[in-house]
Design a protein around this motif. Sequence first.
Motif, PDB file in Angstrom:
ATOM      1  N   SER A   1       2.817  56.555   1.222  1.00 25.13           N
ATOM      2  CA  SER A   1       3.367  55.357   0.581  1.00 25.13           C
ATOM      3  C   SER A   1       4.859  55.483   0.332  1.00 25.13           C
ATOM      4  CB  SER A   1       2.645  55.098  -0.745  1.00 25.13           C
ATOM      5  OG  SER A   1       1.278  54.825  -0.544  1.00 25.13           O
ATOM      6  N   LEU A   2       5.277  56.621  -0.199  1.00 24.14           N
ATOM      7  CA  LEU A   2       6.696  56.750  -0.515  1.00 24.14           C
ATOM      8  C   LEU A   2       7.547  56.807   0.747  1.00 24.14           C
ATOM      9  CD1 LEU A   2       8.004  59.931  -0.298  1.00 24.14           C
ATOM     10  CD2 LEU A   2       6.295  60.277  -2.065  1.00 24.14           C
ATOM     11  N   VAL A   3       7.034  57.445   1.806  1.00 22.28           N
ATOM     12  CA  VAL A   3       7.768  57.468   3.069  1.00 22.28           C
ATOM     13  C   VAL A   3       7.886  56.053   3.639  1.00 22.28           C
ATOM     14  CG1 VAL A   3       7.696  58.240   5.478  1.00 22.28           C
ATOM     15  CG2 VAL A   3       7.188  59.853   3.630  1.00 22.28           C
ATOM     16  N   THR A   4       6.784  55.300   3.599  1.00 20.37           N
ATOM     17  CA  THR A   4       6.796  53.939   4.138  1.00 20.37           C
ATOM     18  C   THR A   4       7.717  53.041   3.336  1.00 20.37           C
ATOM     19  OG1 THR A   4       4.502  54.248   4.851  1.00 20.37           O
ATOM     20  CG2 THR A   4       5.344  51.996   4.817  1.00 20.37           C
ATOM     21  N   MET A   5       7.655  53.135   2.004  1.00 22.79           N
ATOM     22  CA  MET A   5       8.548  52.325   1.163  1.00 22.79           C
ATOM     23  C   MET A   5      10.006  52.610   1.462  1.00 22.79           C
ATOM     24  SD  MET A   5       6.760  52.501  -2.570  1.00 22.79           S
ATOM     25  CE  MET A   5       5.154  51.772  -2.898  1.00 22.79           C
ATOM     26  N   ALA A   6      10.333  53.888   1.569  1.00 26.84           N
ATOM     27  CA  ALA A   6      11.722  54.259   1.836  1.00 26.84           C
ATOM     28  C   ALA A   6      12.180  53.755   3.198  1.00 26.84           C
ATOM     29  CB  ALA A   6      11.875  55.779   1.748  1.00 26.84           C
ATOM     30  N   LEU A   7      11.339  53.889   4.219  1.00 25.53           N
ATOM     31  CA  LEU A   7      11.710  53.420   5.554  1.00 25.53           C
ATOM     32  C   LEU A   7      11.915  51.912   5.589  1.00 25.53           C
ATOM     33  CD1 LEU A   7       9.361  55.580   7.821  1.00 25.53           C
ATOM     34  CD2 LEU A   7      11.842  55.789   7.557  1.00 25.53           C
ATOM     35  N   ILE A   8      11.031  51.166   4.915  1.00 28.09           N
ATOM     36  CA  ILE A   8      11.192  49.705   4.863  1.00 28.09           C
ATOM     37  C   ILE A   8      12.500  49.344   4.186  1.00 28.09           C
ATOM     38  CG2 ILE A   8      10.272  47.583   3.837  1.00 28.09           C
ATOM     39  CD1 ILE A   8       7.468  48.743   4.282  1.00 28.09           C
ATOM     40  N   GLY A   9      12.826  50.036   3.082  1.00 26.71           N
ATOM     41  CA  GLY A   9      14.085  49.770   2.399  1.00 26.71           C
ATOM     42  C   GLY A   9      15.294  50.075   3.266  1.00 26.71           C
ATOM     43  N   LEU A  10      15.244  51.172   3.992  1.00 26.45           N
ATOM     44  CA  LEU A  10      16.363  51.528   4.874  1.00 26.45           C
ATOM     45  C   LEU A  10      16.548  50.497   5.983  1.00 26.45           C
ATOM     46  CD1 LEU A  10      15.794  55.386   5.188  1.00 26.45           C
ATOM     47  CD2 LEU A  10      17.687  54.243   4.014  1.00 26.45           C
ATOM     48  N   VAL A  11      15.442  50.049   6.574  1.00 21.65           N
ATOM     49  CA  VAL A  11      15.528  49.056   7.646  1.00 21.65           C
ATOM     50  C   VAL A  11      16.078  47.739   7.109  1.00 21.65           C
ATOM     51  CG1 VAL A  11      14.189  47.688   9.294  1.00 21.65           C
ATOM     52  CG2 VAL A  11      13.699  50.125   9.012  1.00 21.65           C
ATOM     53  N   LEU A  12      15.612  47.317   5.937  1.00 21.74           N
ATOM     54  CA  LEU A  12      16.104  46.064   5.353  1.00 21.74           C
ATOM     55  C   LEU A  12      17.591  46.151   5.034  1.00 21.74           C
ATOM     56  CD1 LEU A  12      13.173  45.037   2.972  1.00 21.74           C
ATOM     57  CD2 LEU A  12      13.936  43.830   5.022  1.00 21.74           C
TER      58      LEU A  12
ATOM     59  N   PHE B   1      11.974  41.159   7.733  1.00 23.36           N
ATOM     60  CA  PHE B   1      10.701  41.730   7.274  1.00 23.36           C
ATOM     61  C   PHE B   1       9.783  42.056   8.444  1.00 23.36           C
ATOM     62  CE2 PHE B   1      11.650  39.987   3.007  1.00 23.36           C
ATOM     63  CZ  PHE B   1      11.322  41.108   2.259  1.00 23.36           C
ATOM     64  N   ARG B   2       9.842  41.255   9.494  1.00 20.49           N
ATOM     65  CA  ARG B   2       8.981  41.504  10.657  1.00 20.49           C
ATOM     66  C   ARG B   2       9.279  42.889  11.246  1.00 20.49           C
ATOM     67  NH1 ARG B   2       9.989  37.078  13.262  1.00 20.49           N
ATOM     68  NH2 ARG B   2       8.110  35.973  12.627  1.00 20.49           N
ATOM     69  N   ILE B   3      10.552  43.227  11.328  1.00 15.57           N
ATOM     70  CA  ILE B   3      10.938  44.537  11.860  1.00 15.57           C
ATOM     71  C   ILE B   3      10.641  45.636  10.853  1.00 15.57           C
ATOM     72  CG2 ILE B   3      12.875  45.930  12.672  1.00 15.57           C
ATOM     73  CD1 ILE B   3      14.157  43.286  13.670  1.00 15.57           C
TER      74      ILE B   3
END
Length: 446
Positions: free
Chosen positions: A364-375, A391-393
């Motif tokens: 979860s924490l890895v996924t949250m961080a990656l989504i934040g970095l991409v955004l 958000f799609r990406i």
Amino acid sequence: MTGTVQLHNIGRRRAYAIWGMGLAVYVLAVFHRTSLGVAGLLAADRFGINASQLATFTVLQLAVYAGMQVPVGVLLDRYGSKVLIASGLVCMTAGQLWFSYAESFQSGLAARALIGAGDAMVFTSLLRLVALWFLVRQAPVVTQVTGMIGQMGAVAAAVPLSAALHSWGWTRTYTIAASLGLFLLIGVVLFIKDSPYERAAVERIKIRALRESLTEVWRDPGTRLGLSVHFTAQFAPTVFALLWGYPFLVSGQGLSPTQASTLLTLMTFVALIAGPTIGRWTGRHPYYRSVMALAVVGAIALVWAIVLAMPGPSPLWLLVILVAVTAVGGPGSMIAFDLARSFHRSERYGRASGVVNMGGFVASLVTMALIGLVLDRLAPGGPETYTLNDFRIAMSVQFLMWGFGAWMILRYRQRSLARVSRSPGAMEALRDGDALLPGISRDHED
């Protein structure tokens, strides 16, 4: 439990009373854990932060949670559930009170870390109570019900918390939330009892023995299978409910804040229905528990693929399906603890559960961080500039985690079955529907 002295009946009224008190604390822990979900946009404005910094609040909280699982498991086997649950309550109460008055990003981070530390002590402590106070045939369903009723805290952290924040403001709302822990602490001290067995039966930990037992717990393929199931099934509903679901629905899909909060609430009610169903099924078919977990993950990934492939905003009915199917990942991840119970005797269950519980929160924490970095890369202007394409990406990083997790489940399922086959009678017991295995999770058939 051979050689121990039983002092109280198990699976009866006393067991349910103790479990109920621990469950109340777990509901509050889930509330504190998810209390930033609908407040993410408000937090970004209050602290003046971007998407990566906003994600850091929850990532740090979960990193502390995950990092403490093994130490908590060790302390749990040494001191019992009552001490750990009470300590967790104190930490969460202090952290939430601190967060209510925090005005700087750094102060808010420290407060969320303290909440994560307290939260880390609750769930595995409650699972130990379930394992010790309930009959073998009761434990899988009670475990599922534990996880699902606990998610009522997420319900309170959705629509009611959103309304309170807009009516009472940040400080008053979080101060009231923090005060709930004081009342529950009294109940924990008065009602929770660690075990129906004599205290002398609890394993005494020495440093060398501890190191050796942790090594044995980790080397057991059943531990790694449980961790893999938790890793793969839990992160999608956690990421959605704790941080990125609300912004995805509001800024990406164009829903109103009320609609988004309602869908987050729907997740909990779906999980409440799915939890006992999965619990009963896995209780009857323990041989296929990891297969059930893979089926749940496959369904979640399929619906996300459909939603993210839509050329524009998805219709509301499709978003309802997305939220409902994603929610099933919560009860699906609970299969991991039933697997741990099959591969470890009770004196090591705390440590095994702690290792397993790390899986979903690391993912979860890895996924949250990656989504934040991409955004942040796609929308450097901050939350107000997020688009559906952004958000799609960003949300597509989940597929990398699902793929890796599914590979781990398949790998350790084979190794776990090989481990079972080496113990006489264990494979036959597993196929016959027995989750506690001779020579593995117990010395002999009772």
